[in-house]
Design a protein around this motif. Structure first.
Motif, mmCIF file in Angstrom:
data_model
loop_
_atom_site.group_PDB
_atom_site.id
_atom_site.type_symbol
_atom_site.label_atom_id
_atom_site.label_comp_id
_atom_site.label_asym_id
_atom_site.label_seq_id
_atom_site.Cartn_x
_atom_site.Cartn_y
_atom_site.Cartn_z
ATOM 1 N N LEU A 148 0.833 -1.203 0.000
ATOM 2 C CA LEU A 148 0.000 0.000 0.000
ATOM 3 C C LEU A 148 0.870 1.257 0.000
ATOM 4 O O LEU A 148 0.638 2.203 -0.761
ATOM 5 C CB LEU A 148 -0.929 -0.004 1.215
ATOM 6 N N THR A 149 1.884 1.275 0.855
ATOM 7 C CA THR A 149 2.772 2.428 0.937
ATOM 8 C C THR A 149 3.417 2.730 -0.411
ATOM 9 O O THR A 149 3.481 3.888 -0.853
ATOM 10 C CB THR A 149 3.859 2.190 1.996
ATOM 11 N N TYR A 150 3.888 1.694 -1.093
ATOM 12 C CA TYR A 150 4.586 1.926 -2.360
ATOM 13 C C TYR A 150 3.630 2.253 -3.502
ATOM 14 O O TYR A 150 4.015 2.938 -4.457
ATOM 15 C CB TYR A 150 5.520 0.759 -2.674
ATOM 16 N N ARG A 151 2.388 1.780 -3.427
ATOM 17 C CA ARG A 151 1.416 2.254 -4.418
ATOM 18 C C ARG A 151 1.212 3.760 -4.278
ATOM 19 O O ARG A 151 1.178 4.492 -5.271
ATOM 20 C CB ARG A 151 0.089 1.513 -4.246
ATOM 21 N N LEU A 152 1.088 4.214 -3.049
ATOM 22 C CA LEU A 152 0.903 5.643 -2.813
ATOM 23 C C LEU A 152 2.166 6.435 -3.117
ATOM 24 O O LEU A 152 2.099 7.556 -3.631
ATOM 25 C CB LEU A 152 0.461 5.877 -1.372
ATOM 26 N N LEU A 153 3.325 5.842 -2.850
ATOM 27 C CA LEU A 153 4.582 6.523 -3.167
ATOM 28 C C LEU A 153 4.705 6.739 -4.678
ATOM 29 O O LEU A 153 5.217 7.772 -5.124
ATOM 30 C CB LEU A 153 5.768 5.722 -2.642
ATOM 31 N N GLY A 154 4.218 5.795 -5.459
ATOM 32 C CA GLY A 154 4.204 5.993 -6.907
ATOM 33 C C GLY A 154 3.409 7.223 -7.296
ATOM 34 O O GLY A 154 3.800 7.977 -8.195
ATOM 35 N N ARG A 155 2.292 7.455 -6.612
ATOM 36 C CA ARG A 155 1.476 8.642 -6.872
ATOM 37 C C ARG A 155 2.188 9.914 -6.416
ATOM 38 O O ARG A 155 2.078 10.973 -7.074
ATOM 39 C CB ARG A 155 0.136 8.511 -6.158
ATOM 40 N N VAL A 156 2.909 9.842 -5.307
ATOM 41 C CA VAL A 156 3.702 10.983 -4.847
ATOM 42 C C VAL A 156 4.718 11.373 -5.914
ATOM 43 O O VAL A 156 4.888 12.557 -6.250
ATOM 44 C CB VAL A 156 4.412 10.645 -3.516
ATOM 45 N N ASP A 192 -2.715 -4.285 -8.825
ATOM 46 C CA ASP A 192 -1.910 -3.475 -9.746
ATOM 47 C C ASP A 192 -2.376 -3.644 -11.184
ATOM 48 O O ASP A 192 -2.318 -2.702 -11.976
ATOM 49 C CB ASP A 192 -0.431 -3.816 -9.588
ATOM 50 N N TYR A 193 -2.872 -4.830 -11.530
ATOM 51 C CA TYR A 193 -3.464 -5.023 -12.853
ATOM 52 C C TYR A 193 -4.716 -4.164 -12.990
ATOM 53 O O TYR A 193 -4.928 -3.500 -14.014
ATOM 54 C CB TYR A 193 -3.798 -6.498 -13.067
ATOM 55 N N ALA A 194 -5.556 -4.153 -11.946
ATOM 56 C CA ALA A 194 -6.788 -3.362 -11.988
ATOM 57 C C ALA A 194 -6.489 -1.869 -12.098
ATOM 58 O O ALA A 194 -7.289 -1.103 -12.646
ATOM 59 C CB ALA A 194 -7.621 -3.633 -10.743
ATOM 60 N N LEU A 195 -5.321 -1.449 -11.586
ATOM 61 C CA LEU A 195 -4.932 -0.039 -11.651
ATOM 62 C C LEU A 195 -4.265 0.320 -12.979
ATOM 63 O O LEU A 195 -3.786 1.439 -13.151
ATOM 64 C CB LEU A 195 -3.997 0.294 -10.486
ATOM 65 N N GLY A 196 -4.202 -0.618 -13.896
ATOM 66 C CA GLY A 196 -3.661 -0.332 -15.222
ATOM 67 C C GLY A 196 -2.272 -0.873 -15.472
ATOM 68 O O GLY A 196 -1.725 -0.702 -16.562
ATOM 69 N N GLY A 197 -1.682 -1.496 -14.454
ATOM 70 C CA GLY A 197 -0.384 -2.130 -14.641
ATOM 71 C C GLY A 197 0.821 -1.251 -14.381
ATOM 72 O O GLY A 197 1.946 -1.756 -14.321
#
Length: 376
Positions: free
Chosen positions: A152-160, A220-225
């Motif tokens: 979860l943290t790294y998904r959000l870090l990608g957005r940061v 991550d697939y659902a988020l577009g990969g």
């Protein structure tokens, strides 16, 4: 390096393929910046007849966290577009709730942001809404007080990173890291034309098919990969190139990607409050709770997926579908093992522990170290 001992290492991987523990693999070993062993084994699909080749592309899953996300964050710091002590809410306005104003970019990088291991929203089709809900996830512990590995943290870090760079994570990592290093086989969301070069992973019950050329992780697939957690595909040679760049202090083949001080900080223990003797108690606990760098796992003496013979100060990263690499800076050693085992289903502690044993990653890295002749 001892050629005879390296051959023993490769023979053991081949036996695991013959025993149907995973369909195929590529292993690469380099020392002092030179490849000393590079072998391919098995097939790209389970039960198939498409041989794995040296340039086969694998789903790296969580190796994405260092090859794309953490490195991109530090490049942004180097460019002056972001600071390690910046509050996350500066880039993610939805990142609100008790204590979350104190969470910094550095906390996210070192897995100490206070967020849970995961929080998935597979039933929400809107990508922005998923990230909003993820950003609103309450903290589980005060930031900067423990290490807790978190997708979860790294998904959000990608957005940061995307907010700070004003570009997609894919575009930024490609422009500032992969292309300068000549990592032309490293990418997100491979096009259909590339699929024949890609090793299939496991079966998806959600997609009702064997996954090939798509990130296996369902969220991550659902988020577009394209995500900060998973999604990068690459070859053993490209992974080794990245590893050599880190080993050489942020530079490779005359190209500097990262300032030497930032490269050193990336692989240093950034969670000094975490005690190895209390957290290195199982393969899963090792992944989740042992000391961490910025994105990297750090070598510990008992349950590291890098075996038991790497030197203190070594660092590496594992991907949940069966890929792993470690760097031993004392021995100037890089070792990469990419397989198409596939994610454990269900993804729980017994199945994670079994994955580590099935891969034989400890045996692989112990064997590579055993092949080292001297330390010069």
């Amino acid at each position: 390096m001892s050629t005879r001992r390296l051959e023993d290492v490769f023979a053991r991987i081949e036996q695991r393929v013959k025993d149907n523990l995973f369909p195929g693999a590529v292993a690469l070993v380099a020392r002092h910046g030179r490849i000393v062993g590079h072998r391919a084994f098995g097939n790209k699909t389970r039960g198939g007849n498409e041989p794995v080749t040296l340039d086969t592309i694998f789903d790296l899953e969580s190796m994405t966290k260092v090859l794309a996300t953490a490195i991109s964050a530090l490049v942004l710091v180097q460019l002056g577009k972001m600071r390690l002590d910046d509050p996350v809410v500066r880039y993610l306005p939805a990142f609100t709730g008790e204590g979350k104003d104190r969470v910094t970019v550095a906390d996210m990088l070192r897995y100490s942001a206070g967020l849970p291991v995961d929080n998935q929203f597979l039933d929400v089709p809107d990508r922005d809404e998923v990230f909003r809900r993820m950003a609103e996830t309450p903290l589980e512990y005060p930031p900067g007080t423990k290490a807790q590995y978190s997708d979860l943290t790294y998904r959000l870090l990608g957005r940061v990173i995307e907010a700070a760079a004003d570009a997609s994570l894919y575009a930024f990592a490609s422009e500032h890291v992969w292309k300068p290093l000549g990592m032309f086989d490293t990418l997100y969301t491979p096009p259909p034309a590339l699929v024949p070069r890609i090793a299939a992973t496991g079966h998806s019950s959600v997609r009702q098919r064997v996954v090939r050329g798509e990130v296996q992780d369902e969220q991550d697939y659902a988020l577009g990969g394209v995500c900060g957690c998973d999604g990068v595909f690459s070859t053993a040679k490209d992974v080794a190139t990245f590893a050599q760049m880190i080993l050489d202090g942020g530079t490779y083949a005359g190209v500097r990607v990262l300032d030497a001080k930032l490269a050193a900080a990336m692989v240093r223990n950034q969670t000094p409050w975490t005690r190895e003797e209390e957290t290195d108690v199982s393969p899963m606990s090792n992944l989740l709770f042992t000391p961490k760098g910025y994105g990297w796992e750090l070598f510990t003496s008992r349950f590291s997926n890098g075996g038991t013979r790497l030197m203190p100060g070594s660092f590496g990263k594992i991907g949940g579908a069966g890929t792993v690499f470690w760097i031993d800076p004392h021995r100037k050693l890089v070792a990469v093992l990419l397989t198409n085992h596939g994610l454990p289903v269900p993804f729980d502690e017994p199945n994670w522990n079994q994955l580590i044993y099935t891969l034989g990653s400890g045996e692989f890295f112990d064997g590579v170290v055993n092949a080292v002749i001297g330390h010069a």
